[in-house]
Structures are given as C-alpha cells and as structure tokens.
Write an enzyme that holds these catalytic residues in place. Structure first.
Site, mmCIF file in Angstrom:
data_model
loop_
_atom_site.group_PDB
_atom_site.id
_atom_site.type_symbol
_atom_site.label_atom_id
_atom_site.label_comp_id
_atom_site.label_asym_id
_atom_site.label_seq_id
_atom_site.Cartn_x
_atom_site.Cartn_y
_atom_site.Cartn_z
ATOM 1 N N ARG A 76 -5.421 -0.802 13.072
ATOM 2 C CA ARG A 76 -6.892 -0.667 13.012
ATOM 3 C C ARG A 76 -7.626 -1.149 14.259
ATOM 4 O O ARG A 76 -8.609 -0.565 14.674
ATOM 5 C CB ARG A 76 -7.436 -1.462 11.815
ATOM 6 C CG ARG A 76 -7.241 -0.786 10.477
ATOM 7 C CD ARG A 76 -7.809 -1.653 9.374
ATOM 8 N NE ARG A 76 -7.358 -1.183 8.070
ATOM 9 C CZ ARG A 76 -7.250 -1.972 7.006
ATOM 10 N NH1 ARG A 76 -7.578 -3.250 7.082
ATOM 11 N NH2 ARG A 76 -6.847 -1.484 5.854
ATOM 12 N N CYS A 115 -11.001 -2.254 2.354
ATOM 13 C CA CYS A 115 -11.902 -1.735 1.315
ATOM 14 C C CYS A 115 -13.216 -2.518 1.196
ATOM 15 O O CYS A 115 -14.221 -1.978 0.725
ATOM 16 C CB CYS A 115 -11.187 -1.704 -0.037
ATOM 17 S SG CYS A 115 -10.316 -3.216 -0.417
ATOM 18 N N GLN A 142 -14.892 -9.435 -5.142
ATOM 19 C CA GLN A 142 -13.942 -8.336 -4.983
ATOM 20 C C GLN A 142 -13.051 -8.136 -6.205
ATOM 21 O O GLN A 142 -12.545 -9.095 -6.789
ATOM 22 C CB GLN A 142 -13.079 -8.592 -3.742
ATOM 23 C CG GLN A 142 -13.918 -8.627 -2.480
ATOM 24 C CD GLN A 142 -13.138 -8.912 -1.220
ATOM 25 O OE1 GLN A 142 -13.623 -9.625 -0.362
ATOM 26 N NE2 GLN A 142 -11.954 -8.353 -1.068
ATOM 27 N N GLU A 168 -9.245 -12.225 4.936
ATOM 28 C CA GLU A 168 -10.222 -11.187 4.619
ATOM 29 C C GLU A 168 -11.543 -11.360 5.390
ATOM 30 O O GLU A 168 -12.096 -10.399 5.901
ATOM 31 C CB GLU A 168 -10.485 -11.214 3.106
ATOM 32 C CG GLU A 168 -11.219 -10.010 2.562
ATOM 33 C CD GLU A 168 -10.300 -8.832 2.255
ATOM 34 O OE1 GLU A 168 -9.135 -8.828 2.690
ATOM 35 O OE2 GLU A 168 -10.772 -7.910 1.573
ATOM 36 N N LYS A 171 -11.292 -10.210 8.920
ATOM 37 C CA LYS A 171 -11.119 -8.751 8.987
ATOM 38 C C LYS A 171 -12.445 -8.038 8.757
ATOM 39 O O LYS A 171 -12.768 -7.072 9.438
ATOM 40 C CB LYS A 171 -10.157 -8.287 7.883
ATOM 41 C CG LYS A 171 -8.743 -8.070 8.336
ATOM 42 C CD LYS A 171 -7.970 -7.332 7.234
ATOM 43 C CE LYS A 171 -6.645 -7.975 6.979
ATOM 44 N NZ LYS A 171 -5.990 -7.532 5.771
ATOM 45 N N HIS A 208 -15.973 -3.320 -5.645
ATOM 46 C CA HIS A 208 -16.322 -4.529 -4.897
ATOM 47 C C HIS A 208 -17.854 -4.653 -4.844
ATOM 48 O O HIS A 208 -18.540 -3.731 -4.372
ATOM 49 C CB HIS A 208 -15.796 -4.449 -3.465
ATOM 50 C CG HIS A 208 -14.302 -4.594 -3.340
ATOM 51 N ND1 HIS A 208 -13.482 -4.959 -4.379
ATOM 52 C CD2 HIS A 208 -13.493 -4.453 -2.243
ATOM 53 C CE1 HIS A 208 -12.225 -5.029 -3.942
ATOM 54 N NE2 HIS A 208 -12.210 -4.709 -2.658
ATOM 55 N N THR A 297 -10.994 1.444 -4.639
ATOM 56 C CA THR A 297 -9.813 2.309 -4.499
ATOM 57 C C THR A 297 -10.191 3.771 -4.264
ATOM 58 O O THR A 297 -9.338 4.570 -3.895
ATOM 59 C CB THR A 297 -8.864 2.209 -5.727
ATOM 60 O OG1 THR A 297 -9.560 2.667 -6.874
ATOM 61 C CG2 THR A 297 -8.378 0.790 -5.938
HETATM 62 N N1 LIG Z 1 -7.801 0.526 3.229
HETATM 63 C C1 LIG Z 1 -7.830 0.018 2.033
HETATM 64 O O1 LIG Z 1 -8.851 -0.179 1.479
HETATM 65 C C2 LIG Z 1 -6.595 -0.276 1.325
HETATM 66 C C3 LIG Z 1 -6.632 -0.385 -0.047
HETATM 67 C C4 LIG Z 1 -5.467 -0.630 -0.674
HETATM 68 C C5 LIG Z 1 -4.311 -0.768 0.060
HETATM 69 N N2 LIG Z 1 -4.333 -0.706 1.365
HETATM 70 C C6 LIG Z 1 -3.126 -0.840 2.161
HETATM 71 O O2 LIG Z 1 -2.202 0.150 1.731
HETATM 72 C C7 LIG Z 1 -0.900 -0.361 1.896
HETATM 73 C C8 LIG Z 1 -0.098 -0.237 0.607
HETATM 74 O O3 LIG Z 1 -0.645 -1.047 -0.407
HETATM 75 P P1 LIG Z 1 -0.076 -0.973 -1.897
HETATM 76 O O4 LIG Z 1 -0.790 -1.999 -2.678
HETATM 77 O O5 LIG Z 1 -0.114 0.444 -2.354
HETATM 78 O O6 LIG Z 1 1.457 -1.431 -1.658
HETATM 79 P P2 LIG Z 1 2.748 -1.141 -2.553
HETATM 80 O O7 LIG Z 1 2.388 -0.882 -3.958
HETATM 81 O O8 LIG Z 1 3.690 -2.261 -2.228
HETATM 82 O O9 LIG Z 1 3.333 0.229 -1.977
HETATM 83 C C9 LIG Z 1 3.972 0.258 -0.764
HETATM 84 C C10 LIG Z 1 4.650 1.627 -0.580
HETATM 85 O O10 LIG Z 1 5.275 1.627 0.698
HETATM 86 C C11 LIG Z 1 6.624 2.041 0.531
HETATM 87 N N3 LIG Z 1 7.509 1.343 1.481
HETATM 88 C C12 LIG Z 1 7.757 0.018 1.554
HETATM 89 N N4 LIG Z 1 8.613 -0.234 2.557
HETATM 90 C C13 LIG Z 1 8.933 0.964 3.123
HETATM 91 C C14 LIG Z 1 9.771 1.360 4.198
HETATM 92 N N5 LIG Z 1 10.469 0.484 4.910
HETATM 93 N N6 LIG Z 1 9.855 2.682 4.480
HETATM 94 C C15 LIG Z 1 9.140 3.573 3.775
HETATM 95 N N7 LIG Z 1 8.328 3.274 2.750
HETATM 96 C C16 LIG Z 1 8.222 1.979 2.435
HETATM 97 C C17 LIG Z 1 7.009 1.633 -0.869
HETATM 98 O O11 LIG Z 1 8.095 2.450 -1.294
HETATM 99 P P3 LIG Z 1 9.251 1.867 -2.257
HETATM 100 O O12 LIG Z 1 8.703 2.007 -3.637
HETATM 101 O O13 LIG Z 1 10.427 2.740 -2.017
HETATM 102 O O14 LIG Z 1 9.485 0.440 -1.848
HETATM 103 C C18 LIG Z 1 5.721 1.922 -1.617
HETATM 104 O O15 LIG Z 1 5.617 3.278 -1.948
HETATM 105 C C19 LIG Z 1 -1.042 -1.782 2.426
HETATM 106 O O16 LIG Z 1 -0.943 -1.772 3.830
HETATM 107 C C20 LIG Z 1 -2.438 -2.160 1.992
HETATM 108 O O17 LIG Z 1 -2.994 -3.186 2.781
HETATM 109 C C21 LIG Z 1 -5.442 -0.422 2.017
#
Ligand SMILES: NC(=O)c1ccc[n+]([C@@H]2O[C@H](COP(=O)([O-])OP(=O)(O)OC[C@H]3O[C@@H](n4cnc5c(N)ncnc54)[C@H](OP(=O)(O)O)[C@@H]3O)[C@@H](O)[C@H]2O)c1
Length: 319
Positions: A76, A115, A142, A168, A171, A208, A297
């Site tokens: 980012r 978010c 949040q 947070e 950020k 939020h 979300t």
């Molecule tokens: N911008 C925003 O507002 C926002 C909001 C929410 C989340 N996020 C971000 O989105 C990301 C995911 O969050 P989450 O809560 O969804 O996490 P999560 O539930 O842990 O999901 C992570 C995903 O990444 C995959 N993964 C993990 N290690 C991997 C690797 N080495 N190679 C390929 N795939 C891999 C996992 O697959 P497996 O099931 O196979 O392990 C899973 O599908 C984070 O960076 C978070 O900060 C951003």
C-alpha cells in the site's frame, strides 16, 4: 489459495458464514494454487492474501503481466503503487505507468486501503476540497468482522470494548493522507491534514462507526457542510460503473443515526455508500463534529476492490 485449500472444491475450502447458500456454480469450482500459470485467461486478479504472503506472491503475478487489485497491506505505501478509493483519487492510477517503466510490469499492482480508512477518506474528500481544513480527530468503533475469522475471542468482546487495535491508528492516518494526496508528476504528495486517531473494537458484526471532529480555518455553516457531503459525486458515478453507488455519501437527518445494524446496507448498491449523521458545530463555528458509518467488508474490502477494477477497465488499464 494456499496449500491448505488448493485442490479442494470451493465449498470445502471456505467456512461459509452467509445466510444465503453458496451459489452452486461457485461451490463446484476447484481451488487452484496461487501461481501465475493458474490465472491464465484472467483479466484481473483480486488478492486477499495475508500481508507477508502478498509481499512475496503478488509481484510474481505482476511480473507475469497481470493486473492485480490487492486488499493486503503489503504494497500500500510503496511510492509507485496506487492506494485506491475510486471516488477519491482515480487519477492515482497513473502511477501504474511508473510501475511499467521502473519494474517492467505490463499492468501492475493496485491496492485498496484498510477498511477503517475507506469511509473516513470518502467523507473527508469533499470537505478538504471545499473548505480550508485544519486538524481532524477521529475515534473509531470497529466491527468484529474487520479482524477476520475467528477474530477476537468472545470472552474478550462480549460485555466489553477493546480500546486498542495493533498498528491500526498509524495505518489510518498514513493511508488517508496518501489517498487524499496530490499526484505531482510521478509522486503522490501526501495531504498535510494533521490527524489524531483512536481505534476501538466493539461487539458489532459488520460496520465501522467513526466520529470525526474537524477544524476549519474560517467559520463554516453546518448546512454548507451537509450540502457538500450530499452533493459529492465522483468519477465512478460519472462513468456509471456497475458497482458505483448513486450517492457515495448519504446524510441521515435523524438524531440517533447512523447505526450499524440499521444503516450499513443503505444506498443504491447496498453497503457501498457511507452514511453520515449528527453533523453539528464542534467547540465553535470553525469546527464540526459528525458520525460516519461504512460497511467494512463491502465498502471497506471487496466492494472497493471490484469498483477499482471497474475503473481500471474503463480507463484502459486492463487491456
Ligand atoms: N482492505 C481491507 O479492508 C481488508 C479487509 C479484510 C481483510 N483484508 C486483508 O485481506 C487479507 C486476508 O484476510 P483474511 O481475513 O481473509 O485472511 P484468511 O482468512 O487467513 O485467508 C487467507 C487466504 O490466503 C490464503 N493463503 C495463505 N497463505 C498462502 C500462500 N502461501 N499461498 C497462497 N495462498 C495463501 C489462504 O489459503 P489456505 O486456506 O490454503 O491457507 C486463505 O485463502 C489480509 O491481508 C487482510 O489484512 C483487508
């Protein structure tokens, strides 16, 4: 996805927590490994990888010529990577040219913000553009879904509030200033608005809520502030992008709104509008206070990623 999910049907790989069933066509899809070869034929890659993984994997997709819209924080703040809210800084997409020149990436990486930043930056945009602003003081409340699944243990959050979310506050200020910043040649000059942020986790599932105290250099009318929020329209609305809400900011006139349960799905595209209420003067007529709500979300994650890719498509960045 990673090695835990690769090879499974999507319905087996995810823990589906929505009340509607998984669409049959999606449920049947097979999960592939996160390799550029698996993405053959895709116009755009959406990434929601853990940040440490994203730092390593996302550049491989960019190197292979893909356009990537990432929700992870890994890239980012890199100077040549756009941190996008399509209503706020559509011109920052021009940074992709810099990625092409310096990294040789044909399309490149675009990120979406934390978010908690999204609703705040959308509300600040018309205000910093229309008035000379001083400092902003923000307190957040949040939702739990912002911490992912399973997230915060129930014994910590039921009958409670947690007045700290690691990393947070830094950020929110840093990302908001980049998004509100000005593209000067090939660099984004961050907005100078001083910001004081306090982040809290509360026992709300989605949405939020944030209170904003904003100072101005001259006195302002509350009616003018409300008008500037309500009239705000931007590039996605002008282009009529499919995921663009007709009104990015909805101002509620009721004295006890917005509330997450009642207001998070407001707007022509449910969840994509920010709802503002309680707009009033602060300590004097050179300051205002308001409460804002954005669906973390939808508007804070997937919705902004999809809207970003629609903007990229309409501006020719996916071709
Ligand atoms: N911008 C925003 O507002 C926002 C909001 C929410 C989340 N996020 C971000 O989105 C990301 C995911 O969050 P989450 O809560 O969804 O996490 P999560 O539930 O842990 O999901 C992570 C995903 O990444 C995959 N993964 C993990 N290690 C991997 C690797 N080495 N190679 C390929 N795939 C891999 C996992 O697959 P497996 O099931 O196979 O392990 C899973 O599908 C984070 O960076 C978070 O900060 C951003």
């Amino acid at each position: 996805m990673g090695s835990k999910s690769a090879g499974k049907r999507y319905s087996e790989a995810v823990r589906w927590l929505f009340t509607e069933p998984i669409p049959e066509e999606i449920a049947r899809k097979q999960v592939e490994k996160a390799l550029p070869e698996s993405a053959e034929g895709c116009d755009v890659i959406y990434s929601a990888l853990p940040s440490a993984v994203a730092r390593e994997i996302e550049p491989k997709f960019a190197q292979a010529g893909f356009a990537l819209v990432s929700e992870a924080s890994a890239h980012r703040m890199e100077p040549d990577v756009p941190l996008m809210i399509p209503e706020v800084n559509p011109d920052h997409l021009k940074l992709l040219t810099r990625q092409r020149e310096s990294r040789g990436w044909k399309r490149g990486i675009v990120t979406t913000p934390n978010c908690t930043v999204t609703g705040l930056a959308i509300v600040l945009k018309p205000l910093v553009d229309s008035f000379s602003t001083g400092k902003a003081i923000v307190t957040t409340m949040q939702a739990l879904s912002g911490a992912g699944f399973p997230g915060v243990p129930s014994l910590q959050i039921v009958d409670n509030l947690i007045p700290y979310i690691q990393g947070e506050e830094e950020k929110v200020a840093q990302e908001a200033k980049k998004i509100l910043g000005t593209l000067n040649g090939k660099n984004v000059v961050p907005h100078k608005i001083p910001m004081g942020i306090s982040c809290n986790r509360v026992a709300v599932i989605d949405g939020h809520t944030e209170t904003l105290y904003l100072e101005f250099e001259k006195s302002v009318d509350v009616a003018d502030v409300i008008a500037s929020l309500e009239k705000f329209r931007a590039e996605p609305q002008r282009l009529k992008l499919p995921t663009a809400p007709e009104q990015p900011i909805i101002v509620s006139k009721e004295k006890d709104r917005p509330q997450p349960r009642l207001d998070r799905m407001q707007g022509s595209i449910p969840g994509m509008s920010v709802v503002v209420g309680r707009v009033r003067h602060g300590i004097d007529d050179k300051s205002i206070q308001l409460t804002l709500l954005s669906h973390n979300t939808v508007r804070g994650a997937a919705g902004t990623a999809i809207l970003t890719s629609e903007l990229m498509e309409s501006k020719g960045y996916l071709g």
